[in-house]
Design an enzyme around this catalytic site. Structure first.
Site, short mmCIF file in Angstrom:
data_model
loop_
_atom_site.label_atom_id
_atom_site.label_comp_id
_atom_site.label_asym_id
_atom_site.label_seq_id
_atom_site.Cartn_x
_atom_site.Cartn_y
_atom_site.Cartn_z
CE LYS A 34 2.16 1.45 4.21
NZ LYS A 34 3.20 2.23 4.93
CE LYS A 90 2.02 3.15 0.38
NZ LYS A 90 3.03 3.81 1.24
#
Length: 327
Positions: free
Chosen positions: A197, A249
């Site tokens: 992320k 992400k």
């Protein structure tokens, strides 16, 4: 004159041929719909920077979940927006807190039809907007945060969540949550680790969606956008700690990382097409600059092609409808 030795165009000559030889396929069950539920509102509230996305009431959340299930979407990911926040994110572990109540409601409504998933992070629930407990110097205290995550995991599991989305990027979070779940008998609760992320510029609309209180940034714990190998390392650590699925992400700006993670692990790999990706397409389409439907489906297909087994996308229900039309 000489003629080409190879004629790859033969495989592109008609829609039927192109369908038959297509390497990458996208189906509704590979899509997961993120949804926001807000405490204290009496009607769904539009999110200005995310046209078409709303903060739901419990009733509208149920209806949206039913629509997703009817479209064949694979799952929903729930985010709670509480009315009151504090330094430790107490609402995250309150059985009567908005996310836990919403989870139980959605499980009751569609729990047999799709995978009900919950965001496991403190940022929506803290008055400082960070993903964990703050130390005296204002930094996020990793190990104190793990204690809150384990409590949050148990609260979500008790509410009926099928899958916990660990998005906080704390070291050791998967192991801590897995141990807590096992100790309490939740041996079948899935863990989705947001392994890679990245801290960056694509989350702005999401922060409006959850009414984020964040001041500053999250670069101390989310990944540096320049680091690809580190994303793979994080995924491998999460697999070792007991994750069932790992995540990259954002999606489109990190397709290289997604492909590398896919090549490095032997469990499912997902990707999150985040709010900024969504809003850019919507804004360009609203101005007539791109074909909206074409851009949405092409972006999803490219994420699949890079290696994602499933995709979190705010277009999940709509895109699923389009895909069913093509069958």
């Amino acid at each position: 004159m000489s003629f080409p030795t190879h004629r790859p165009r033969r495989l592109r000559q008609s829609p039927a041929v192109r369908r038959l030889v297509r390497e990458t396929h996208l189906v509704p069950s590979q899509l997961v719909l993120p949804m926001f539920v807000r405490e204290g509102i009496s009607a769904p509230a539009d999110i200005g920077s995310m046209p078409g996305v709303q903060q739901h009431t419990l009733d509208s959340l149920r209806r949206a979940a039913v629509s997703a299930a009817e479209a064949g979407v694979g799952g929903v990911m729930l985010f709670g927006v509480p009315a009151v926040r504090d330094a430790n994110g107490s609402g995250a572990t309150d059985p009567d807190g908005i996310l836990n109540v919403a989870t139980a409601a959605v499980v009751e409504e569609v729990g047999d039809a799709l995978v009900v998933q919950t965001d496991l992070c403190l940022d929506e629930f803290t008055d400082h907007g960070h993903c964990g407990v703050l130390a005296a110097d204002g930094t996020v205290d990793n190990d104190a945060t793990l204690e809150r995550y384990t409590d949050m995991a148990l609260a979500q599991a008790r509410a009926g969540s099928h899958l916990l989305g660990l998005s906080g990027m704390m070291d050791g979070q998967v192991a801590a949550v897995r141990d807590a779940l096992e100790a309490e008998g939740f041996v079948d609760t899935l863990i989705l680790a947001y392994s890679a992320k990245y801290a960056g510029a694509f989350y702005g609309p999401f922060r409006e969606a959850v009414d984020s209180q964040l001041k500053g940034d999250r670069r101390q714990y989310q990944l540096d956008p320049g680091n690809g190998r580190e994303g793979v390392k994080e995924a491998l650590l999460d697999v070792e700690e007991g994750a069932d699925i790992v995540m990259v992400k954002p999606a489109l700006p990190y397709l290289d990382v997604l492909a590398d993670v896919r090549a490095s692990v032997d469990i499912p790999v997902w990707a999150y097409q985040v709010s900024g990706e969504y809003s850019m397409v919507e804004a360009a389409a609203a101005n007539g600059w791109i074909d909206r439907r074409g851009a949405i489906l092409e972006s999803l297909l490219s994420i699949r092609r890079a290696g994602a087994d499933a995709i979190l996308t705010y277009w999940a229900t709509e895109a699923a409808g389009w895909l069913r039309e093509q069958l």
